[in-house]
Design an enzyme around this catalytic site. Structure first.
Site: not given
Ligand code: XUL
Ligand code: CO
Length: 437
Positions: A101, A104
């Protein structure tokens, strides 16, 4: 700087009889199975958020992990150090891919411009790291759920400024994903849902979510991003009612928005179980609708009703999921992203390796079983035979566009149709599956 994993060697395949906890027992990246190497089939990805960013909190306690990049020094320096350690980890565990992300990898600044500058700084360094190591980006995504500005939703927020803020974030993150050669772009609707209908205009929210997806798809074409756009079903957590509940709900939404073919699904094991389904159901549903994009792999805990995001550890949980995937052409542009975290008591650097080794080995073991399952053709044949009457005269007649409810009614009477019950043979089939595990 990269000292954090200094005592860990590159992880190698040593085979089933090895006692070395820092070696693969089943995952032999070069082993050919079902016509391709394990490495090519799985396209494993390490995720940045659980492995390097999550500090070990739970609702009752704070940070348990003491990573050098989680200290109090300059947040940019910390992000740089995290990046170096992350790439050191990737090259030792040898997942060919990773995912992140935006938040992150780089900290928020005091305004959007500064946040963007921080992000681009790390993306510059990451681009260099990718060139240096040959690591690949499976997908990028924007975190539009952690910051308090998103507490009432992101693209479904009552405030259009929040929508716009998320749009800005996603634009930057899509640009970065394209630049880094990312193969997919994921949208998880972390706060796209609601807590109470007392304050919610559901139809407006769904309309705004649709607009958001249109903007993303248009932008993908504008910048020439050739990867897949994926949405990730999850029924609840953080919100009570999420609009992207499960594969079926997502597909209904995609179709209503007229975006079929443009958006596929990133399906996660623990999200499937939270929605009252299992992984194989969600995957088979997506495959049946030509919408399987990629997979987040993890597991939940049957005794705990939330997203525990544990590493997979049981081939029995995966065998049918893998059967559907690998008997239907495999993962394509997608991969297996370990959206999984070690437990908060697993505080040592080795623990991160044990978790990934275990996850990769379980997948490898399952794939070996699936190859036999496919080759032996007992279960596929059973299923085929069970429906074979649909190839007969009546089956064809029902599908003939000239048939109608009343003509079928007439046939029942004319032919004295009186269906005999037939066994579904569930236990017999379960016994067969046990043979492969
Ligand atoms: C949350 C989840 C996230 C997504 C990406 O439950 O799975 O980490 O994979 O935003
Ligand atoms: Co996920």
């Amino acid at each position: 700087m990269q000292d954090y994993f200094k005592n860990i060697p590159e992880i190698k395949f040593e085979g089933e009889n090895s006692d070395n906890p820092l070696a693969f027992k089943f995952y032999d990246e070069n082993k050919t199975i079902l016509g391709k190497s394990m490495k090519e089939h799985f396209r494993f990805a390490t995720c940045y958020w659980h492995t390097f960013t999550w500090p070990g909190l739970d609702p009752f306690g704070g940070q348990t992990f003491e990573r050098p990049w989680m200290g109090n020094a300059d947040p940019i320096k910390m992000a740089e150090q995290k990046l170096n350690c992350a790439f050191d980890f990737f090259t030792k565990i040898k997942t060919p891919f990773f995912c992140f992300h935006d938040r992150d990898i780089a900290p928020e600044g005091s305004n959007y411009k500064e946040t963007q500058k921080n992000f681009m700084h790390i993306i510059d360094l990451m681009e260099y790291k990718i060139e240096e190591t040959g690591m690949k980006l499976l997908w990028g995504t924007a975190n539009a759920f952690s910051h308090k500005r998103y507490m009432s939703g992101a693209s479904t927020n009552p405030d259009p400024e929040v929508f716009a803020y998320k749009a800005a974030q996603v634009k930057d993150c899509m640009d970065a994903t394209l630049r880094l050669g990312g193969q997919n772009y994921v949208l998880w609707g972390g706060r796209e849902g609601y807590e109470t209908i007392l304050n919610t205009d559901m139809s407006k929210e769904m309309d705004n979510l649709k607009r958001f997806l249109e903007l993303v798809v248009n932008y993908k074409h504008k910048i020439g991003f050739k990867g897949q756009i994926l949405i990730e079903p999850k029924p609840h957590e953080p919100t009570k009612h999420q609009y992207d509940f499960d594969s079926a709900a997502c597909l209904a939404f995609i179709r209503k928005a007229g975006l079929e073919g443009e958006i596929k699904l990133n399906i996660e094991a623990n999200h499937a179980t939270l929605s009252g389904h299992n992984y194989e159901h969600e995957i088979a549903y997506a495959i049946a609708n030509d919408a399987l994009g990629s997979l987040d792999i993890n597991r939940g805990d049957t005794l705990i009703g939330w997203d525990t995001d544990q590493f997979p550890n049981n081939p029995a949980d995966l065998i049918m999921a893998f059967y559907f995937i690998f008997s239907n052409g495999g993962l394509g542009n997608g991969g297996l992203n370990f959206d999984a975290k070690i437990r908060r008591q697993s505080i040592d650097p080795e623990d991160l390796f044990y978790a990934h080794i275990g996850g990769m080995d379980v997948c490898a073991k399952t794939l070996v079983a699936v190859e036999k399952l496919i080759d032996d053709n007992v279960i596929p044949k059973f299923i085929k035979d069970r429906y074979s009457d649909w190839d007969g005269e009546l089956g064809k007649y029902i599908h003939n566009k000239d048939s109608s409810l009343d003509s079928i009614h007439q046939r029942v009477i004319d032919n004295d149709i009186d269906p005999k019950t037939r066994s579904g043979r569930q236990e017999y089939l379960e016994n067969i599956i046990n043979k492969y595990l």
